[in-house]
Design a protein around this motif. Sequence first.
Motif, PDB file in Angstrom:
ATOM      1  N   LYS A   1      28.325  49.236   1.174  1.00 49.82           N
ATOM      2  CA  LYS A   1      28.038  50.675   1.126  1.00 49.82           C
ATOM      3  C   LYS A   1      29.087  51.398   1.960  1.00 49.82           C
ATOM      4  O   LYS A   1      29.683  50.814   2.863  1.00 49.82           O
ATOM      5  CB  LYS A   1      26.663  50.970   1.742  1.00 49.82           C
ATOM      6  CG  LYS A   1      25.527  50.188   1.145  1.00 49.82           C
ATOM      7  CD  LYS A   1      24.191  50.765   1.559  1.00 49.82           C
ATOM      8  CE  LYS A   1      23.874  50.587   3.023  1.00 49.82           C
ATOM      9  NZ  LYS A   1      22.543  51.111   3.369  1.00 49.82           N
ATOM     10  N   GLU A   2      29.244  52.697   1.690  1.00 49.34           N
ATOM     11  CA  GLU A   2      30.199  53.480   2.489  1.00 49.34           C
ATOM     12  C   GLU A   2      29.686  53.667   3.905  1.00 49.34           C
ATOM     13  O   GLU A   2      30.459  53.745   4.863  1.00 49.34           O
ATOM     14  CB  GLU A   2      30.441  54.835   1.821  1.00 49.34           C
ATOM     15  CG  GLU A   2      31.462  54.736   0.714  1.00 49.34           C
ATOM     16  CD  GLU A   2      31.656  56.040  -0.037  1.00 49.34           C
ATOM     17  OE1 GLU A   2      31.258  57.098   0.475  1.00 49.34           O
ATOM     18  OE2 GLU A   2      32.206  55.967  -1.147  1.00 49.34           O
ATOM     19  N   HIS A   3      28.349  53.765   4.054  1.00 47.63           N
ATOM     20  CA  HIS A   3      27.751  53.977   5.379  1.00 47.63           C
ATOM     21  C   HIS A   3      26.612  52.973   5.584  1.00 47.63           C
ATOM     22  O   HIS A   3      25.862  52.700   4.653  1.00 47.63           O
ATOM     23  CB  HIS A   3      27.174  55.392   5.500  1.00 47.63           C
ATOM     24  CG  HIS A   3      28.198  56.447   5.238  1.00 47.63           C
ATOM     25  ND1 HIS A   3      29.222  56.720   6.122  1.00 47.63           N
ATOM     26  CD2 HIS A   3      28.378  57.282   4.187  1.00 47.63           C
ATOM     27  CE1 HIS A   3      29.978  57.683   5.617  1.00 47.63           C
ATOM     28  NE2 HIS A   3      29.490  58.041   4.448  1.00 47.63           N
TER      29      HIS A   3
ATOM     30  N   HIS B   1      27.556  51.654  -3.961  1.00 49.36           N
ATOM     31  CA  HIS B   1      28.754  51.087  -3.337  1.00 49.36           C
ATOM     32  C   HIS B   1      29.824  52.183  -3.269  1.00 49.36           C
ATOM     33  O   HIS B   1      30.406  52.441  -2.219  1.00 49.36           O
ATOM     34  CB  HIS B   1      29.234  49.890  -4.156  1.00 49.36           C
ATOM     35  CG  HIS B   1      30.579  49.380  -3.766  1.00 49.36           C
ATOM     36  ND1 HIS B   1      30.841  48.867  -2.510  1.00 49.36           N
ATOM     37  CD2 HIS B   1      31.763  49.342  -4.447  1.00 49.36           C
ATOM     38  CE1 HIS B   1      32.121  48.527  -2.444  1.00 49.36           C
ATOM     39  NE2 HIS B   1      32.700  48.800  -3.596  1.00 49.36           N
ATOM     40  N   ASP B   2      30.061  52.804  -4.430  1.00 46.74           N
ATOM     41  CA  ASP B   2      30.953  53.967  -4.512  1.00 46.74           C
ATOM     42  C   ASP B   2      30.495  54.779  -5.714  1.00 46.74           C
ATOM     43  O   ASP B   2      29.422  54.523  -6.256  1.00 46.74           O
ATOM     44  CB  ASP B   2      32.435  53.542  -4.598  1.00 46.74           C
ATOM     45  CG  ASP B   2      32.705  52.647  -5.792  1.00 46.74           C
ATOM     46  OD1 ASP B   2      31.923  52.685  -6.770  1.00 46.74           O
ATOM     47  OD2 ASP B   2      33.710  51.907  -5.753  1.00 46.74           O
ATOM     48  N   GLU B   3      31.315  55.742  -6.147  1.00 46.94           N
ATOM     49  CA  GLU B   3      30.823  56.613  -7.234  1.00 46.94           C
ATOM     50  C   GLU B   3      30.701  55.875  -8.561  1.00 46.94           C
ATOM     51  O   GLU B   3      30.008  56.310  -9.471  1.00 46.94           O
ATOM     52  CB  GLU B   3      31.716  57.862  -7.374  1.00 46.94           C
ATOM     53  CG  GLU B   3      33.178  57.552  -7.639  1.00 46.94           C
ATOM     54  CD  GLU B   3      34.038  58.811  -7.590  1.00 46.94           C
ATOM     55  OE1 GLU B   3      35.123  58.790  -8.195  1.00 46.94           O
ATOM     56  OE2 GLU B   3      33.605  59.786  -6.936  1.00 46.94           O
TER      57      GLU B   3
ATOM     58  N   GLU C   1      31.192  45.758   3.233  1.00 44.02           N
ATOM     59  CA  GLU C   1      31.714  46.898   2.461  1.00 44.02           C
ATOM     60  C   GLU C   1      30.795  47.260   1.296  1.00 44.02           C
ATOM     61  O   GLU C   1      31.186  47.999   0.390  1.00 44.02           O
ATOM     62  CB  GLU C   1      33.128  46.571   1.958  1.00 44.02           C
ATOM     63  CG  GLU C   1      34.113  46.448   3.117  1.00 44.02           C
ATOM     64  CD  GLU C   1      35.428  45.791   2.717  1.00 44.02           C
ATOM     65  OE1 GLU C   1      35.653  45.571   1.512  1.00 44.02           O
ATOM     66  OE2 GLU C   1      36.207  45.484   3.633  1.00 44.02           O
TER      67      GLU C   1
ATOM     68  N   SER D   1      28.754  48.463   7.729  1.00 43.58           N
ATOM     69  CA  SER D   1      30.041  47.966   8.256  1.00 43.58           C
ATOM     70  C   SER D   1      29.859  46.966   9.403  1.00 43.58           C
ATOM     71  O   SER D   1      30.673  46.062   9.571  1.00 43.58           O
ATOM     72  CB  SER D   1      30.899  49.138   8.717  1.00 43.58           C
ATOM     73  OG  SER D   1      30.212  49.867   9.697  1.00 43.58           O
TER      74      SER D   1
END
Length: 178
Positions: free
Chosen positions: A61-63, A119-121, A59, A66
Amino acid sequence: MIELLRKRRSIRSYTTDSIEPEMVRTLVEALLRAPTSRNLKPWSFIVVEDRDLLGKLSESKEHGSSFLRRAPLGIVICGDPRVSDVWTEDCSIAAILVQTVAQSLGLGSCWIQIRQRRHDENSTADNYIRDLLGIPEPVQVECIIAIGHPSIAREPVPASELDYHKVKRNRFSDPWQE
Ligand SMILES: Cc1cc2nc3c(=O)[nH]c(=O)nc-3n(C[C@H](O)[C@H](O)[C@H](O)COP(=O)(O)O)c2cc1C
């Protein structure tokens, strides 16, 4: 070596088999035999086989990370900018060497980029992994190499599809091949 490279593809699908300890030892040896600028060895490597941690690392990174959840092994490649200004190069060389040795052992692997990725914003992928694995500042995470026994075969890239137009002769303007 060229035969390995001719068949090399990124593999993101793995069987549920774990990797034999002797193979893991060989992979670690490959990492430690990687050349580094001025022999400074600015890297450190975190060998992750813990399923729970692999799930959390997947998890990062968002893309593009996975598939690590289903890998039996992830190698987190870290570099220390205090030790060398070219730590990214040194880490990258270790990464591609361990991928190539993995392939020579019949394993499949894929690079997961972490440096310069989010990772996220609110947080970087690097900081997410730093918190998860207890990596001290200012050590940075370059990438994670996911490794496992391949559950798919990927077609090699045919020689006819290689980008020979990117190869120049003597000057940038002159193609190597007419
Ligand atoms: C520096 C670098 C970063 C990469 N980052 C990712 C990534 O984050 N996630 C991923 O699934 N693949 C990643 N890859 C794999 C590439 O997508 C892959 O090498 C490329 O598409 C060519 O496919 P091939 O390796 O099968 O020839 C990365 C590869 C490199 C060299």
